[in-house]
Scaffold this motif. Structure first.
Motif, PDB file in Angstrom:
ATOM      1  N   LYS A   1      10.176  -0.782   3.332  1.00  0.00           N
ATOM      2  CA  LYS A   1      10.521   0.338   2.439  1.00  0.00           C
ATOM      3  C   LYS A   1       9.290   0.855   1.696  1.00  0.00           C
ATOM      4  CE  LYS A   1      14.823   0.947   3.231  1.00  0.00           C
ATOM      5  NZ  LYS A   1      15.239   2.181   3.884  1.00  0.00           N
ATOM      6  N   ILE A   2       8.446  -0.053   1.234  1.00  0.00           N
ATOM      7  CA  ILE A   2       7.235   0.363   0.518  1.00  0.00           C
ATOM      8  C   ILE A   2       6.320   1.154   1.441  1.00  0.00           C
ATOM      9  CG2 ILE A   2       5.115  -0.464  -0.576  1.00  0.00           C
ATOM     10  CD1 ILE A   2       6.829  -2.830  -1.662  1.00  0.00           C
ATOM     11  N   LEU A   3       6.076   0.629   2.638  1.00  0.00           N
ATOM     12  CA  LEU A   3       5.191   1.313   3.580  1.00  0.00           C
ATOM     13  C   LEU A   3       5.761   2.664   4.017  1.00  0.00           C
ATOM     14  CD1 LEU A   3       4.049  -1.745   5.714  1.00  0.00           C
ATOM     15  CD2 LEU A   3       2.635  -0.419   4.125  1.00  0.00           C
ATOM     16  N   GLU A   4       7.065   2.737   4.218  1.00  0.00           N
ATOM     17  CA  GLU A   4       7.692   3.996   4.640  1.00  0.00           C
ATOM     18  C   GLU A   4       7.753   5.030   3.521  1.00  0.00           C
ATOM     19  OE1 GLU A   4      10.807   2.331   8.035  1.00  0.00           O
ATOM     20  OE2 GLU A   4      11.577   2.858   6.058  1.00  0.00           O
ATOM     21  N   SER A   5       7.620   4.599   2.276  1.00  0.00           N
ATOM     22  CA  SER A   5       7.757   5.534   1.156  1.00  0.00           C
ATOM     23  C   SER A   5       6.624   6.562   1.116  1.00  0.00           C
ATOM     24  CB  SER A   5       7.837   4.782  -0.171  1.00  0.00           C
ATOM     25  OG  SER A   5       6.592   4.205  -0.504  1.00  0.00           O
ATOM     26  N   ASP A   6       5.483   6.236   1.709  1.00  0.00           N
ATOM     27  CA  ASP A   6       4.353   7.170   1.756  1.00  0.00           C
ATOM     28  C   ASP A   6       3.437   6.730   2.894  1.00  0.00           C
ATOM     29  OD1 ASP A   6       2.192   8.838   1.356  1.00  0.00           O
ATOM     30  OD2 ASP A   6       2.100   8.522  -0.802  1.00  0.00           O
TER      31      ASP A   6
ATOM     32  N   GLU B   1       1.408   8.135   4.813  1.00  0.00           N
ATOM     33  CA  GLU B   1       0.050   8.669   4.906  1.00  0.00           C
ATOM     34  C   GLU B   1      -0.918   7.981   3.958  1.00  0.00           C
ATOM     35  OE1 GLU B   1      -0.247  12.902   4.613  1.00  0.00           O
ATOM     36  OE2 GLU B   1       1.520  13.210   5.866  1.00  0.00           O
ATOM     37  N   ASN B   2      -0.420   7.538   2.797  1.00  0.00           N
ATOM     38  CA  ASN B   2      -1.331   7.063   1.758  1.00  0.00           C
ATOM     39  C   ASN B   2      -1.202   5.595   1.379  1.00  0.00           C
ATOM     40  OD1 ASN B   2      -2.614   9.646   1.200  1.00  0.00           O
ATOM     41  ND2 ASN B   2      -0.606  10.260   0.470  1.00  0.00           N
ATOM     42  N   ILE B   3      -0.101   4.936   1.728  1.00  0.00           N
ATOM     43  CA  ILE B   3       0.068   3.527   1.383  1.00  0.00           C
ATOM     44  C   ILE B   3      -0.315   2.672   2.579  1.00  0.00           C
ATOM     45  CG2 ILE B   3       1.696   1.707   0.743  1.00  0.00           C
ATOM     46  CD1 ILE B   3       3.200   3.706  -0.939  1.00  0.00           C
ATOM     47  N   THR B   4      -1.228   1.748   2.323  1.00  0.00           N
ATOM     48  CA  THR B   4      -1.670   0.812   3.357  1.00  0.00           C
ATOM     49  C   THR B   4      -1.440  -0.609   2.854  1.00  0.00           C
ATOM     50  OG1 THR B   4      -3.924   0.861   2.487  1.00  0.00           O
ATOM     51  CG2 THR B   4      -3.415   2.368   4.312  1.00  0.00           C
TER      52      THR B   4
ATOM     53  N   LYS C   1      -6.429   3.549  -1.071  1.00  0.00           N
ATOM     54  CA  LYS C   1      -7.409   2.474  -1.199  1.00  0.00           C
ATOM     55  C   LYS C   1      -7.512   1.884  -2.607  1.00  0.00           C
ATOM     56  CE  LYS C   1     -10.041   4.075   2.732  1.00  0.00           C
ATOM     57  NZ  LYS C   1     -11.309   4.451   3.279  1.00  0.00           N
ATOM     58  N   LYS C   2      -6.562   2.223  -3.479  1.00  0.00           N
ATOM     59  CA  LYS C   2      -6.541   1.641  -4.831  1.00  0.00           C
ATOM     60  C   LYS C   2      -5.306   0.756  -4.958  1.00  0.00           C
ATOM     61  CE  LYS C   2      -9.017   5.389  -7.012  1.00  0.00           C
ATOM     62  NZ  LYS C   2     -10.343   5.017  -6.994  1.00  0.00           N
ATOM     63  N   MET C   3      -5.423  -0.320  -5.732  1.00  0.00           N
ATOM     64  CA  MET C   3      -4.318  -1.265  -5.879  1.00  0.00           C
ATOM     65  C   MET C   3      -3.042  -0.575  -6.353  1.00  0.00           C
ATOM     66  SD  MET C   3      -5.654  -4.856  -7.414  1.00  0.00           S
ATOM     67  CE  MET C   3      -6.638  -4.191  -8.743  1.00  0.00           C
ATOM     68  N   LEU C   4      -1.938  -0.945  -5.721  1.00  0.00           N
ATOM     69  CA  LEU C   4      -0.629  -0.389  -6.073  1.00  0.00           C
ATOM     70  C   LEU C   4       0.302  -1.522  -6.512  1.00  0.00           C
ATOM     71  CD1 LEU C   4       1.279   2.114  -6.032  1.00  0.00           C
ATOM     72  CD2 LEU C   4       1.746   1.561  -3.650  1.00  0.00           C
ATOM     73  N   CYS C   5       0.535  -2.490  -5.609  1.00  0.00           N
ATOM     74  CA  CYS C   5       1.406  -3.614  -5.924  1.00  0.00           C
ATOM     75  C   CYS C   5       1.173  -4.732  -4.915  1.00  0.00           C
ATOM     76  CB  CYS C   5       2.872  -3.194  -5.933  1.00  0.00           C
ATOM     77  SG  CYS C   5       3.489  -2.566  -4.362  1.00  0.00           S
ATOM     78  N   TYR C   6       1.736  -5.883  -5.206  1.00  0.00           N
ATOM     79  CA  TYR C   6       1.664  -6.991  -4.261  1.00  0.00           C
ATOM     80  C   TYR C   6       2.895  -7.869  -4.397  1.00  0.00           C
ATOM     81  CZ  TYR C   6       0.037 -10.028  -8.100  1.00  0.00           C
ATOM     82  OH  TYR C   6      -0.079 -10.730  -9.270  1.00  0.00           O
ATOM     83  N   LEU C   7       3.102  -8.719  -3.400  1.00  0.00           N
ATOM     84  CA  LEU C   7       4.240  -9.639  -3.384  1.00  0.00           C
ATOM     85  C   LEU C   7       3.725 -11.058  -3.572  1.00  0.00           C
ATOM     86  CD1 LEU C   7       6.094  -8.162  -0.284  1.00  0.00           C
ATOM     87  CD2 LEU C   7       6.632  -7.768  -2.689  1.00  0.00           C
ATOM     88  N   TYR C   8       4.480 -11.856  -4.317  1.00  0.00           N
ATOM     89  CA  TYR C   8       4.091 -13.252  -4.529  1.00  0.00           C
ATOM     90  C   TYR C   8       5.316 -14.058  -4.936  1.00  0.00           C
ATOM     91  CZ  TYR C   8       0.845 -17.064  -5.617  1.00  0.00           C
ATOM     92  OH  TYR C   8       0.170 -18.258  -5.645  1.00  0.00           O
TER      93      TYR C   8
END
Length: 116
Positions: free
Chosen positions: A25-30, A32-35, A49-56
């Motif tokens: 869902k996160i990757l599909e939300s954008d 073009e710009n979310i990697t 290329k700037k920090m957005l979020c992470y899973l832990y």
């Protein structure tokens, strides 16, 4: 398997399926710009290329979480800071439905802060 896939496949079910769904869902939300990258052994999502979020995983709470960059500037009572300077976390309860619209809303807020 690449290192990101390996990270997820080391996690037991049902958490694995939940986190893979959230990742999608996160990757599909954008698209073009979310990697996605693996940083510090964790799946990090970046916006332009700037920090957005992470899973832990929180050993303290015994739950997985999503951590949002610029969390210190997000105003949502569901988020916890717990001494972090720039991040706030949202615990993920594997027994409940994921709050996908809320998570995507937070991601959009962080994207706005990155652009500013």
């Amino acid at each position: 398997m690449n290192p990101i896939q390996e990270y997820f496949y080391r996690i037991e079910e049902p958490a694995r399926s939940t986190l893979l769904f959230l990742r999608k869902k996160i990757l599909e939300s954008d698209q073009e710009n979310i990697t996605e990258t693996l940083s510090f052994g964790l799946p990090f999502f970046k916006y332009k290329k700037k920090m957005l979020c992470y899973l832990y995983y929180s050993k303290k709470h015994k739950k997985h979480y999503i951590s949002f960059y610029h969390g210190d500037r997000l105003d949502a009572p569901e988020l916890m800071q717990e001494g972090r300077k720039k991040f706030k976390i949202l615990l993920i309860d594997m027994e409940e439905d994921l709050p996908v619209p809320f998570i995507l809303e937070l991601i959009n807020e962080v994207k706005k802060l990155i652009r500013a």
